[in-house]
Each structure stands twice: as structure tokens, then as C-alpha cells.
Design a protein around this motif. Structure first.
Motif, mmCIF file in Angstrom:
data_model
loop_
_atom_site.group_PDB
_atom_site.id
_atom_site.type_symbol
_atom_site.label_atom_id
_atom_site.label_comp_id
_atom_site.label_asym_id
_atom_site.label_seq_id
_atom_site.Cartn_x
_atom_site.Cartn_y
_atom_site.Cartn_z
ATOM 1 N N MET A 1 0.829 -1.208 0.000
ATOM 2 C CA MET A 1 0.000 0.000 0.000
ATOM 3 C C MET A 1 0.865 1.261 0.000
ATOM 4 O O MET A 1 0.510 2.273 -0.591
ATOM 5 C CB MET A 1 -0.918 -0.010 1.218
ATOM 6 N N LEU A 61 -4.875 2.454 -2.725
ATOM 7 C CA LEU A 61 -5.891 1.406 -2.638
ATOM 8 C C LEU A 61 -5.647 0.316 -3.675
ATOM 9 O O LEU A 61 -5.811 -0.874 -3.394
ATOM 10 C CB LEU A 61 -7.294 2.007 -2.826
ATOM 11 N N ARG A 63 -2.804 -0.638 -4.865
ATOM 12 C CA ARG A 63 -1.713 -1.480 -4.358
ATOM 13 C C ARG A 63 -2.213 -2.419 -3.268
ATOM 14 O O ARG A 63 -1.827 -3.598 -3.214
ATOM 15 C CB ARG A 63 -0.570 -0.604 -3.836
ATOM 16 N N ALA A 64 -3.073 -1.896 -2.408
ATOM 17 C CA ALA A 64 -3.621 -2.736 -1.332
ATOM 18 C C ALA A 64 -4.482 -3.854 -1.906
ATOM 19 O O ALA A 64 -4.413 -5.001 -1.453
ATOM 20 C CB ALA A 64 -4.437 -1.887 -0.359
ATOM 21 N N ALA A 91 -12.670 -5.538 0.264
ATOM 22 C CA ALA A 91 -11.903 -5.015 -0.862
ATOM 23 C C ALA A 91 -12.713 -5.077 -2.155
ATOM 24 O O ALA A 91 -12.657 -4.154 -2.980
ATOM 25 C CB ALA A 91 -10.603 -5.799 -1.015
#
Length: 221
Positions: A1, A61, A63-64, A91
């Protein structure tokens, strides 16, 4: 993230734990899991919204979400998926709200192993709902086809054979439009089970299902 190396991310997590801004939920089974206190989470969100641009927040987000959908490097991936299930569902919903159709359908499809093994059919459908609506609205044929093919299994297990047949039929058509022979073949794996389970009406071909002439030549062979 944070777009940093793993060891640096771990250092930052340790610092937050040391000053009681982050709680360790599980520490003895890798990977460790952490949780913010509700008040700290709310304050952190306020800070991010005030200090970061929408573009940077979305990049973080993404990346998360990518980390959430990564293949777990665990001897027991099913247990890891079960532990991460609530986070994955959150998610998926968040990706759908942001209109990130590619990430959304890939995250949703990643839950198939967990929900199929546990026969959690309600959660399976709930996970796919936002992703399917988004891919259809975005014209993402590959994502829509992949989700429909997987949903065929859900409907089959619920003995909703008409819905199973409809999902499979549309998935095959979409894969054909994309020229995706592998996807088409994977979607077709359900057809024999659905037709036989649905009874003589479908097997006789009166329900609008497939014949060999409907298949792409490479698949039919």
C-alpha cells in the motif's frame, strides 16, 4: 500500500505497534495480521482525506487490492483465505465503489476456492454480485465471462439449473467474442452436468442450449 519494500513496511508496522497505534491480531502464524482501533482508524482516514489527493489515495488502494488478491505463500492456502475472507469481501466492495472493474472481478474470482470448498454459497454469490454488475456496466467481457462461468457452479449446486445454463451460455458466448478458446472450454465443462441434471427437456435441446455446431472449431475438436 505504501509502495515500499517489504522489510521497510514491516519496520513501519513495528513502529506503530510499539506506540500502540496498531494492534497485533495474530503474531504466531505468518503472515501476522494487524488491526487499528476504531477511533484511530477514523482519525487516520480523516488525515488521509485532508492531506492526500484523490489520485494518490486511489493508487494506494490499488496497491492494497493487489496485495489482497495475491496468491498466498502458505502451506495451507485455504486457511489463509478463510482468515482473509472478510478483508477480501471488503476489498471487492470498495473496488466496485471506485469503478475498478479489472481489480474487482479478479478479487471476486479469487474467493472461489474458499467458498466452493466450504460450500458458502450465499457468500459466494454476494462476493460476485458487485463485480458482475461492474464488469457488465464497464463492458469488461473477460471479467464478466469469468464470473458467469464460476457462478454456473453456484447455481448448479443450488439446483437452479435454468440459471446455471443461462450463465454458462452467456459465458461461452462472451469468450467466443473475445476469441478466448481456453476460457470457452473452461466454461463448457459445466454443460454436461447442467443438461443431465435439468432433465430430458434440456438434453433434447429444446431449452436453447448448445449443439456442437455452436462451438468454436478448436474447442469442438
Amino acid at each position: 500500500m505504501l509502495d515500499v519494500e517489504t522489510h521497510r513496511a514491516q519496520e513501519l508496522l513495528d513502529e506503530l505497534v510499539d506506540v500502540n497505534l496498531l494492534d497485533v491480531v495474530t503474531a504466531f502464524e505468518p503472515p501476522a495480521r494487524y488491526r487499528f482501533h476504531d477511533l484511530i482508524r477514523a482519525y487516520a482516514r480523516e488525515c488521509v482525506e485532508a492531506e492526500e489527493t484523490p489520485e494518490r489515495r486511489e493508487e494506494a488502494l490499488i496497491r492494497a487490492f493487489g496485495a489482497a488478491g495475491a496468491d498466498p505463500a502458505s502451506a495451507d492456502p485455504l486457511s489463509l483465505l478463510a482468515a482473509e475472507g472478510p478483508a477480501l469481501l471488503a476489498a471487492i466492495g470498495q473496488a466496485a465503489d471506485l469503478g475498478l472493474d479489472e481489480i474487482c472481478w479478479e478479487l471476486a474470482l479469487g474467493t472461489e476456492t474458499l467458498f466452493q470448498a466450504r460450500r458458502s454459497l450465499d457468500r459466494w454469490e454476494n462476493a460476485y454480485g458487485p463485480a458482475l454488475a461492474l464488469t457488465e456496466a464497464a463492458g469488461n467481457k473477460r471479467g464478466e465471462a469469468a464470473l458467469l462461468a464460476s457462478l454456473t457452479g453456484v447455481h448448479f449446486m443450488r439446483r437452479r439449473f435454468d440459471l446455471a445454463e443461462a450463465c454458462c451460455t452467456k459465458a461461452v458466448r462472451l469468450f467466443q467474442e473475445l476469441g478466448d478458446r481456453m476460457g470457452e472450454a473452461q466454461a463448457l465443462q459445466y454443460i454436461p452436468y447442467v443438461l443431465v441434471a435439468a432433465g430430458p427437456r434440456s438434453v433434447a435441446g429444446t431449452s436453447g442450449t448448445f449443439t456442437l455446431s455452436d462451438l468454436s472449431p478448436t474447442v469442438a475438436r
